[in-house]
Scaffold this motif. Structure first.
Motif, short mmCIF file in Angstrom:
data_model
loop_
_atom_site.label_atom_id
_atom_site.label_comp_id
_atom_site.label_asym_id
_atom_site.label_seq_id
_atom_site.Cartn_x
_atom_site.Cartn_y
_atom_site.Cartn_z
N ASP A 145 0.80 -1.15 -0.05
CA ASP A 145 -0.17 -0.01 -0.19
C ASP A 145 0.77 1.00 -0.02
OD1 ASP A 145 -2.57 -1.44 -0.09
OD2 ASP A 145 -3.00 -1.12 2.03
N LYS A 146 1.73 1.22 0.88
CA LYS A 146 2.79 2.61 0.83
C LYS A 146 3.60 2.78 -0.40
CE LYS A 146 2.43 2.71 6.14
NZ LYS A 146 3.21 2.68 7.41
N LEU A 147 3.93 1.64 -0.83
CA LEU A 147 4.82 1.75 -2.06
C LEU A 147 3.80 2.23 -3.17
CD1 LEU A 147 7.67 -0.45 -3.35
CD2 LEU A 147 6.10 0.00 -4.87
N VAL A 148 2.85 1.61 -3.41
CA VAL A 148 2.07 2.46 -4.39
C VAL A 148 1.75 3.69 -4.14
CG1 VAL A 148 -0.27 2.21 -5.37
CG2 VAL A 148 0.83 0.08 -4.75
N GLY A 149 1.45 4.05 -2.80
CA GLY A 149 1.37 5.53 -2.37
C GLY A 149 2.34 6.42 -2.79
N LEU A 150 3.59 5.61 -2.75
CA LEU A 150 4.80 6.64 -3.23
C LEU A 150 4.65 6.91 -4.34
CD1 LEU A 150 7.58 7.97 -2.24
CD2 LEU A 150 8.48 5.41 -2.55
N ILE A 151 4.61 5.83 -5.25
CA ILE A 151 4.45 6.23 -6.65
C ILE A 151 3.44 7.23 -7.03
CG2 ILE A 151 3.68 5.12 -9.15
CD1 ILE A 151 4.88 2.39 -7.71
N ASP A 152 2.28 7.03 -6.49
CA ASP A 152 1.26 8.28 -6.66
C ASP A 152 1.82 9.42 -6.15
OD1 ASP A 152 -0.58 6.47 -7.88
OD2 ASP A 152 -1.65 5.85 -5.89
N SER A 162 1.83 10.67 -15.30
CA SER A 162 0.61 10.03 -14.86
C SER A 162 0.50 8.63 -15.90
CB SER A 162 -0.63 11.00 -14.90
OG SER A 162 -0.73 11.64 -16.31
N GLU A 163 0.76 8.86 -17.13
CA GLU A 163 0.50 7.94 -17.99
C GLU A 163 1.05 6.65 -17.54
OE1 GLU A 163 3.16 10.46 -20.48
OE2 GLU A 163 1.47 10.80 -19.07
N HIS A 164 2.11 6.75 -16.81
CA HIS A 164 3.11 5.48 -16.46
C HIS A 164 2.46 4.65 -15.15
CE1 HIS A 164 6.72 7.57 -18.66
NE2 HIS A 164 5.88 6.77 -19.29
N ARG A 165 1.49 5.47 -14.63
CA ARG A 165 0.97 4.60 -13.65
C ARG A 165 0.36 3.25 -14.02
NH1 ARG A 165 -1.02 2.03 -10.29
NH2 ARG A 165 -1.83 2.56 -8.13
N SER A 166 -0.17 3.13 -15.23
CA SER A 166 -0.81 2.01 -15.71
C SER A 166 0.15 0.79 -15.89
CB SER A 166 -1.35 2.39 -17.04
OG SER A 166 -0.34 2.36 -17.93
N MET A 167 1.55 1.15 -15.49
CA MET A 167 2.44 -0.10 -15.77
C MET A 167 2.55 -0.69 -14.41
SD MET A 167 5.95 1.80 -17.29
CE MET A 167 6.23 2.45 -15.70
N VAL A 168 1.86 -0.25 -13.43
CA VAL A 168 1.95 -0.70 -12.11
C VAL A 168 0.49 -1.55 -12.02
CG1 VAL A 168 2.51 -0.87 -9.61
CG2 VAL A 168 3.55 0.68 -11.10
N VAL A 169 0.56 -2.76 -12.04
CA VAL A 169 -0.40 -3.59 -11.97
C VAL A 169 -0.74 -4.11 -10.53
CG1 VAL A 169 -1.99 -5.76 -12.56
CG2 VAL A 169 -0.44 -4.37 -14.17
N VAL A 170 -1.77 -3.94 -9.71
CA VAL A 170 -1.89 -4.35 -8.09
C VAL A 170 -3.32 -5.07 -8.02
CG1 VAL A 170 -1.87 -3.36 -5.79
CG2 VAL A 170 -0.62 -2.11 -7.83
N ASP A 171 -3.04 -6.17 -7.32
CA ASP A 171 -4.17 -6.83 -6.82
C ASP A 171 -3.76 -7.73 -5.51
OD1 ASP A 171 -6.74 -8.84 -6.66
OD2 ASP A 171 -7.21 -7.10 -7.68
N HIS A 172 -4.73 -8.06 -4.51
CA HIS A 172 -4.17 -9.12 -3.51
C HIS A 172 -4.50 -10.25 -3.67
CE1 HIS A 172 -8.66 -8.26 -2.89
NE2 HIS A 172 -8.59 -9.46 -2.37
N ASP A 173 -5.41 -10.56 -4.92
CA ASP A 173 -5.75 -11.96 -5.22
C ASP A 173 -5.10 -12.29 -6.52
OD1 ASP A 173 -7.69 -14.07 -5.21
OD2 ASP A 173 -7.96 -13.54 -7.28
N PRO A 174 -4.30 -13.57 -6.19
CA PRO A 174 -3.38 -14.02 -7.24
C PRO A 174 -4.13 -14.32 -8.62
CG PRO A 174 -2.74 -15.29 -5.42
CD PRO A 174 -4.09 -14.36 -4.84
N GLN A 175 -5.26 -14.84 -8.67
CA GLN A 175 -5.94 -15.14 -9.94
C GLN A 175 -6.28 -13.90 -10.68
OE1 GLN A 175 -6.92 -18.23 -11.14
NE2 GLN A 175 -6.92 -16.97 -12.92
N THR A 176 -6.87 -12.83 -9.87
CA THR A 176 -7.35 -11.51 -10.43
C THR A 176 -6.20 -10.67 -10.91
OG1 THR A 176 -9.05 -11.50 -8.81
CG2 THR A 176 -8.51 -9.47 -9.86
N LEU A 177 -4.96 -11.09 -10.27
CA LEU A 177 -3.59 -10.16 -10.69
C LEU A 177 -3.27 -10.77 -12.01
CD1 LEU A 177 -1.39 -8.09 -9.50
CD2 LEU A 177 -0.02 -10.28 -8.88
N ILE A 178 -3.42 -12.17 -12.38
CA ILE A 178 -2.91 -12.73 -13.43
C ILE A 178 -3.76 -12.27 -14.75
CG2 ILE A 178 -2.82 -14.76 -14.86
CD1 ILE A 178 -0.60 -14.48 -13.03
N GLU A 179 -5.22 -12.24 -14.40
CA GLU A 179 -6.08 -11.48 -15.43
C GLU A 179 -5.77 -10.25 -15.72
OE1 GLU A 179 -9.87 -12.33 -13.31
OE2 GLU A 179 -9.71 -14.68 -13.56
#
Length: 198
Positions: A145-152, A162-179
């Motif tokens: 959470d705090k690392l993502v907050g630092l990027i923001d 701002s367009e580079h924010r989409s490079m960071v894919v984030v999720d807590h669920d492994p299956q959803t992350l892969i999707e």
């Protein structure tokens, strides 16, 4: 919408298990997703900590695991003796370059300074246009959470576009992350330099 092929993924994570059992549990869950999706694992080659958990899970299910470890760390991090393929290299730089060549994307699980450094290097390569592979954070128990907050915060302060924010894919669920990695819309960036110039 993009639906990229993910045949092999690189996982950056700790050679420690951390203080919470959820970290190892998440590594095992991700390993099971790799097996169900037919994804090969490329990782740092250790048999201990979070690294060992995901490797053992994929191996136990009959999956392919490639470990890449520098010669100097092979004993310190206890190189895994049961991998499909263990590649011993001469340096950390060679380790990261080889892992990047072998995969279609990157996932950081909870880990320490080495994990942060590895993730930010491949993220920077994406920013520079050296590759167009998704870079993801498995945010177990809000670890990132705090690392993502630092990027923001860096975006707000004008140090990251701002367009580079989409490079960071984030999720807590492994299956959803892969999707999310399969469908991630990465920015089109003109290649500034080659990997050899980094």
């Amino acid at each position: 919408m993009t639906s990229r092929s993910l045949k092999h993924l690189c996982v950056f994570c700790g050679s420690s298990s951390g203080t919470r059992p959820q970290y190892a549990q998440a590594a095992r869950r991700l390993g099971r997703v790799f097996l169900s999706e037919g994804i090969g694992l490329v990782y740092g080659g250790a048999s201990v900590g979070v690294m060992g958990q995901i490797a053992d899970t994929v191996l136990a299910g009959g999956g392919k695991v490639i470990g890449v470890i520098p010669r100097g760390l092979a004993h310190k991090e206890v190189a895994h003796a049961g991998l499909t393929d263990l590649r011993i290299v001469d340096s950390m730089h060679e380790r990261k370059a080889l892992m990047a060549e072998l995969v279609d994307g990157f996932i950081a699980l909870p880990g320490g300074l080495g994990t942060f450094e590895e993730f930010f290097e491949v993220l920077t390569w994406c920013q520079l246009g050296i590759h167009r592979k998704p870079c993801a954070l498995l945010n177990t128990e809000g670890y990132y959470d705090k690392l993502v907050g630092l990027i923001d915060h860096a975006i707000d302060e004008g140090f990251v576009r701002s367009e580079h924010r989409s490079m960071v894919v984030v999720d807590h669920d492994p299956q959803t992350l892969i999707e999310k990695m399969r469908s991630a819309e990465l920015p089109h960036v003109r290649t500034w330099i080659t990997r050899q110039q980094t």
